[in-house]
Scaffold this active site. Structure first.
Site: not given
Length: 413
Positions: A95, A156
């Site tokens: 991330e 993500d």
């Protein structure tokens, strides 16, 4: 990705000054003009901070320099850089690398060293593939850059990495050391095959979430990025991304109408699909508040607000405005009164005003014609903030938001 919001470590004395000389310089045959936001900022913004654009840009550049000094570290290999995440479960997470690449590509017009930073992080990303799909990244790495928990992916991170590669291709072209577009398309195809539920069309949590596993029907709302879905479809020519976007638009609308009609708050995690999509109950992955608006869903006003600004999508715009109006009503246009966790009916369960909760609200505020006092208050707080070397998550979200709100965010297509 498990967060430890109350951990604040001391700054580690590794500051990469300027970054203009960090990492190898990529040879470039053709350099494209860096993408700049249009004079009106974005195609569908309706308000902007009541501050001169040059002043906002100056503050953005100053904050960006502080952020680089605090969080950019050597990446366990020659020419490799990584974004340090002291308040995440591990000091290097996928991330964070995605956020770093987005920031570097977005700051190309304002930072002569942006490409070196981008390429350094990209080198780190490519050196740490997921154990399940080699075109994705291992989600969590320790201080020695060793993958943890089997070395699988988190959706993500890969989505941000892929979109950042599209930004890099448009900004710098793909004729240097790395073919950004080729790498973007390869990662987008991996995201499609390994992290999209084949029936619901919603994003899975990672490439470890497979048929028969406990969380196969679970999705993280902060991975719902309509801007990315459009860009991924355009880059690959894959019509499935149109259907994926439609599935997420329907889920957003259903969740807000059915579970948070007054507040517009999104839950961290959901399960089900179509007419059965619903917030999870209790702890399914991280905390007992997985079905509430916590340290994952706090990013949704940024994600959906950005789509509203760039595309004018009706669902994203309605979602952004609904949340904006509720936060204005409960805070009296004072960002300091934003809490750090809410049930979907608006009950605060954590009062600490973490940056990760209030800063993203500025992106959604730009979609609402009545929100000028709120947007101005949010920008003043953004501009007054300083980097805390122990708060990677909040500080990094704040950087993403400042890039957008100051009118310096590029589009991928």
């Amino acid at each position: 990705m498990i967060r430890w919001p109350f951990v604040r470590t001391a700054a580690v004395a590794v500051l990469l000054a300027g970054l203009a000389g960090c990492g190898p310089r990529a040879p470039v045959a053709t350099v494209r003009t860096p993408v700049r936001a249009p004079a009106g900022f974005y195609a569908h913004d309706v308000i902007r901070p009541s501050v001169d654009r040059a002043v906002m840009r100056e503050r953005l550049v100053g904050y960006y320099r502080e952020w680089k000094a605090a969080f950019v570290r050597p990446g366990c290999g020659a020419g490799s850089l990584r974004i340090h995440s002291p308040d995440a479960a591990y000091p290097a997470v996928a991330e964070a690398q995605g956020y770093g690449m987005l920031g570097a590509a977005s700051m190309a017009a304002l930072d002569p060293g942006a490409r070196e930073l981008f390429d350094g992080i990209l080198r780190f990303v490519l050196a740490h593939p997921s154990s399940n799909d080699a075109d994705l990244m291992a989600a969590e790495l320790d201080a020695r850059c060793t993958p943890q928990h089997g070395g699988d992916s988190a959706t993500d991170g890969d989505m941000d990495i892929a979109y950042a590669l599209l930004l890099a291709d448009r900004t710098w072209g793909s004729t240097g050391r790395y073919d950004y577009r080729l790498l973007a398309v390869r990662r987008i195809r991996a995201i499609r095959r390994s992290t999209v539920h084949p029936d619901s069309g919603l994003m899975l949590l990672g490439d470890w979430s497979t048929d028969g596993t406990r969380l196969y029907g679970t999705s993280r709302t902060s991975d719902w990025n309509p801007v990315y879905f459009r860009a991924f479809g355009a880059a690959t020519g894959d019509p499935a991304w149109t259907q994926i976007a439609a599935a997420h638009r329907a889920a957003i609308d259903r969740l807000q109408r059915g579970y948070s009609p007054r507040t517009g708050l999104m839950p961290d995690f959901v399960e089900g699909a179509g007419d059965t999509v619903r917030p999870v109950t209790g702890r399914v992955l991280e905390t007992a508040h997985d079905g509430d608006h916590g340290f994952n869903a706090c990013r949704t006003p940024w994600r959906l607000g950005l789509d509203a600004l760039l595309s004018g999508d009706a669902v994203s715009t309605a979602a952004a405005r609904r949340t904006t109006r509720w936060f204005r009503s409960v805070t009296g246009d004072d960002p300091a009164r934003v809490g750090s966790g809410y049930t979907l009916d608006g009950t605060a369960y954590r009062g600490e005003g973490d940056d990760a909760f209030w800063a993203p609200l500025a992106v959604s505020a730009m979609t609402d014609p009545d929100a000028q006092p709120w947007l101005d208050a949010l920008w003043r707080r953004l501009a007054a903030s300083r980097v805390d070397p122990g708060d990677y998550f909040g500080d990094t979200l704040r950087l993403q938001v400042m890039i957008i709100v100051s009118g310096n965010y590029p589009a991928s297509d």
